[in-house]
Enzyme design. Structure first.
Site, short mmCIF file in Angstrom:
data_model
loop_
_atom_site.label_atom_id
_atom_site.label_comp_id
_atom_site.label_asym_id
_atom_site.label_seq_id
_atom_site.Cartn_x
_atom_site.Cartn_y
_atom_site.Cartn_z
N SER A 133 4.36 -3.01 -8.16
CA SER A 133 3.22 -3.92 -8.13
C SER A 133 2.27 -3.47 -7.05
CB SER A 133 3.70 -5.36 -7.83
OG SER A 133 2.61 -6.19 -7.51
N TYR A 146 8.45 -11.71 -2.44
CA TYR A 146 8.17 -10.87 -3.61
C TYR A 146 7.72 -9.48 -3.18
CZ TYR A 146 5.79 -9.20 -7.84
OH TYR A 146 5.37 -8.45 -8.91
#
Length: 275
Positions: A133, A146
């Site tokens: 990501s 995260y």
């Protein structure tokens, strides 16, 4: 000879789009998900096999990899796509939720990598594609857990790339920004499940503003199909790039990580004033 790819997390979004993109390129695809009903329609394609796979279950991992090697004799590419986002201020996220996040986003890919590498090394050929990501390069308030899992995946991939290069195996990271998928729905549910302390209205305000303008479906997002293009390229190229940033927010993260911390902190402070 037809090439074979194993993809995790194919129930929707990037995983499903990647499975379809590989099929378009005439690969034999092993599409997996925790719930096989979610990928049943993929199995209608002649070159697609479906399998139940929970990346947190060592037995599942071994069973699926053994099946592919028995049926195909090879695994040309592994796409570690399964993952989710545990958002929330670090203080408000319970430690067991942090462990769950890393179990899926870090330990899951590690389990798959360890299982496929021996066969790839024997053949001296293969590709490992880890879907990371933009936050694997630059964290943000409320995204520490995260982003931490994605930072870990990036670090592991950088080490692995140089460990297996001599065996003809490539390792690439695909780093999308916001993607127009159902990914945000689970992220939102994870935030709603937190017990708020009342100390982090800044984050919750940012999150609500982001959701209000469309979240992953906003103008800065990319489609799963666009991400899948880079996934296929990473698996197919003789010498793929180490990283594939996808979308405008991924480009921002690439630039942002080069800024001094004091500048980044000042920008977040400015954002807080408008939340």
């Amino acid at each position: 000879m037809t090439r074979t790819v194993l993809i995790t997390g194919c129930s929707s979004g990037i995983g499903r789009a990647s499975a379809e993109a590989f099929l378009d390129e005439e690969w034999t695809v092993y599409a997996t998900a925790r719930n096989p009903a979610d990928i049943e329609t993929l199995g209608e394609h002649d070159d697609c096999r479906i399998a139940t796979l929970d990346v947190t279950d060592e037995g599942d991992v071994e069973r699926v990899v053994d099946r592919i090697l028995d049926e195909e004799g090879r695994i040309d590419a592994l796409v570690n796509n399964a993952g989710y986002a545990q958002l929330g201020p670090v203080e408000e996220v319970p430690t067991d939720a942090v462990a769950d996040q890393f179990d899926v986003n870090v330990y899951g890919p590690h389990r798959l990598i360890r299982e496929v590498l021996p066969a790839m090394r024997r053949r001296e050929d293969g590709a490992i594609v880890n879907v990371s990501s933009a936050v694997g390069r630059m964290s943000f308030p409320g995204g520490g857990v995260y982003a931490g899992s994605k930072y870990a995946l990036e670090a592991m991939s950088d080490a692995l790339r140089n460990e297996v290069r001599e065996y003809g195996i490539s390792v690439s990271l695909v780093e999308p920004g916001p993607v127009d998928t159902g990914f945000d729905e689970r992220a939102e549910s994870e935030v709603e499940g937190l017990e708020r302390t009342g100390a982090y209205d800044f984050f919750h305000g940012l999150f609500e503003d982001y959701d209000a303008v469309g979240g992953g479906g906003g103008f800065l997002s990319v489609t799963p199909e666009r991400v899948a293009e880079d996934v296929v390229d990473a698996a197919s190229s003789t010498k793929p790039p180490a990283r594939y940033p996808v979308g405008p927010m991924a480009t921002v993260a690439e630039v942002g990580r080069l800024l001094p911390a004091r500048v980044v902190d000042a920008l977040w402070g400015l954002a807080a004033k408008f939340t």
